[in-house]
Motif scaffolding. Structure first.
Motif, short mmCIF file in Angstrom:
data_model
loop_
_atom_site.label_atom_id
_atom_site.label_comp_id
_atom_site.label_asym_id
_atom_site.label_seq_id
_atom_site.Cartn_x
_atom_site.Cartn_y
_atom_site.Cartn_z
N GLN A 99 1.00 -1.11 0.42
CA GLN A 99 0.60 -0.28 0.22
C GLN A 99 0.58 0.89 -0.06
O GLN A 99 0.56 2.10 -0.95
N THR A 100 2.06 1.02 0.83
CA THR A 100 2.38 2.26 0.93
C THR A 100 3.46 2.53 -0.66
O THR A 100 3.45 3.59 -1.42
N HIS A 101 3.80 1.52 -0.89
CA HIS A 101 4.88 1.60 -2.12
C HIS A 101 3.51 2.20 -3.62
O HIS A 101 4.22 2.86 -4.03
N GLU A 102 2.53 1.66 -3.10
CA GLU A 102 1.75 2.50 -4.31
C GLU A 102 1.49 3.33 -3.80
O GLU A 102 1.09 4.09 -4.85
N ALA A 103 1.25 4.00 -2.71
CA ALA A 103 0.90 5.51 -2.69
C ALA A 103 1.67 6.17 -3.16
O ALA A 103 1.72 7.17 -3.36
N ILE A 104 3.40 5.82 -2.75
CA ILE A 104 4.12 6.37 -2.79
C ILE A 104 4.50 6.97 -5.03
O ILE A 104 4.22 8.01 -5.31
N LEU A 105 3.96 6.25 -5.96
CA LEU A 105 3.68 6.39 -6.80
C LEU A 105 3.02 7.10 -7.37
O LEU A 105 3.02 7.62 -8.84
N ASP A 106 1.12 6.52 -7.23
CA ASP A 106 0.50 7.24 -7.02
C ASP A 106 0.99 9.26 -7.00
O ASP A 106 0.48 9.74 -7.68
N ALA A 107 1.30 9.24 -6.01
CA ALA A 107 1.52 10.28 -5.87
C ALA A 107 2.70 10.91 -6.73
O ALA A 107 2.20 12.18 -6.89
N ALA A 108 3.53 10.14 -6.57
CA ALA A 108 4.55 10.79 -7.81
C ALA A 108 4.22 11.21 -9.20
O ALA A 108 4.27 12.00 -9.62
N ARG A 109 3.43 10.26 -10.10
CA ARG A 109 2.95 10.37 -10.96
C ARG A 109 1.68 11.84 -10.75
O ARG A 109 1.32 12.36 -12.32
N THR A 110 1.16 11.86 -10.06
CA THR A 110 0.07 13.24 -9.81
C THR A 110 0.47 14.59 -9.83
O THR A 110 0.59 15.49 -10.70
N LEU A 111 1.30 14.27 -9.54
CA LEU A 111 2.94 15.53 -8.74
C LEU A 111 3.87 16.35 -9.89
O LEU A 111 3.27 16.93 -10.62
N LEU A 112 3.54 15.01 -11.04
CA LEU A 112 4.42 15.41 -12.31
C LEU A 112 3.73 15.48 -13.32
O LEU A 112 4.16 16.83 -14.05
N ARG A 113 2.38 14.98 -13.48
CA ARG A 113 0.77 15.40 -14.12
C ARG A 113 0.59 17.25 -13.47
O ARG A 113 0.49 17.87 -14.48
N ARG A 114 0.60 17.55 -12.77
CA ARG A 114 -0.09 18.43 -11.65
C ARG A 114 1.49 19.82 -11.76
O ARG A 114 1.04 21.11 -12.54
N GLU A 115 2.37 19.43 -11.53
CA GLU A 115 3.47 20.76 -11.14
C GLU A 115 5.03 20.34 -12.46
O GLU A 115 5.28 21.55 -12.82
N GLY A 116 5.01 19.37 -12.92
CA GLY A 116 5.67 19.22 -14.00
C GLY A 116 7.28 18.96 -13.32
O GLY A 116 7.40 18.95 -12.06
#
Length: 216
Positions: A23-40
């Motif tokens: 769960q922690t692993h996937e939460a990190i990947l999900d957060a990273a993907r979201t940040l990249l899409r939103r912030e660049g």
């Protein structure tokens, strides 16, 4: 036995659902993907990922020693080059081989990740090695195997420089990715192949075909 000595209810029962580590692993990947899409990629950092995922930086660094390592895993997640080594047509498989990368780069997220990796790799040797070993290396290995098979099946001459052929195929793609002066799309792949095909499939009149060399 006193009440204080009684076992805690459910203490020995296994946790239901996904393991906490997963769960922690996937939460990190999900957060990273979201940040990249939103912030660049320019504002992307481990600190931001940790905050968005609700975990400590240490939790991230236990899994990925550098930001570049996290980016590599993000880029390669679910990636398939689509190459079939038993294909009868090298033309179609070379196109499929290139389109696997082109299709991924049509998504701004993956473009940002790959650009970030290139930038990170300029000053971080670990990221540079990861980019070469996890991203570039496997793609080249698949391409080399494809060209070797084409020689064995007499689809292309046996005197070509396979490493240079792959540079000719992927060099323009990296150039467009780096400078963003022209699109990376299906038309780009078709135009590129039109230029490279005379090298892979020389005209028999030039005396370069495998069959003609065997007859001499």
């Amino acid at each position: 036995m006193t009440n204080s000595e009684l076992p805690t209810p459910n203490a020995a029962e296994p946790t239901r659902g996904r393991p906490r580590n997963l769960q922690t692993h996937e939460a990190i990947l999900d957060a990273a993907r979201t940040l990249l899409r939103r912030e660049g990629e320019t504002r992307f950092s481990i600190e931001q990922v940790a905050s968005a995922a609700g975990v400590s930086k240490a939790s991230i660094y236990r899994r990925w020693p550098t930001k570049g390592a996290l980016l590599v895993d993000l880029y390669m997640e679910g990636f398939s080059d689509g190459v079939r080594q038993d294909a009868r047509s090298l033309r179609s498989e070379i196109r499929r081989y290139l389109l696997a990368t082109v299709e991924r780069l049509k998504d701004p997220l993956w473009r940002r990740i790959l650009c970030s990796l290139m930038a990170e790799g300029q000053y971080d040797p670990v990221t540079s090695d990861l980019l070469r070993d996890r991203v570039v290396g496997p793609r080249r290995a698949a391409g080399l195997a494809l060209l070797t098979k084409a020689v064995e099946t007499e689809q292309i001459p046996d005197n070509l420089d396979h490493d240079l052929i792959l540079d000719l195929l992927f060099g323009p793609l990296w150039y467009r990715l780096l400078f963003a002066h022209a699109p990376i799309d299906d038309d780009f792949v078709d135009r590129l192949l039109k230029q490279v095909e005379p090298i892979l499939f020389p005209s028999p009149s030039l005396g370069s075909s495998t069959t003609e060399r065997k007859l001499t």
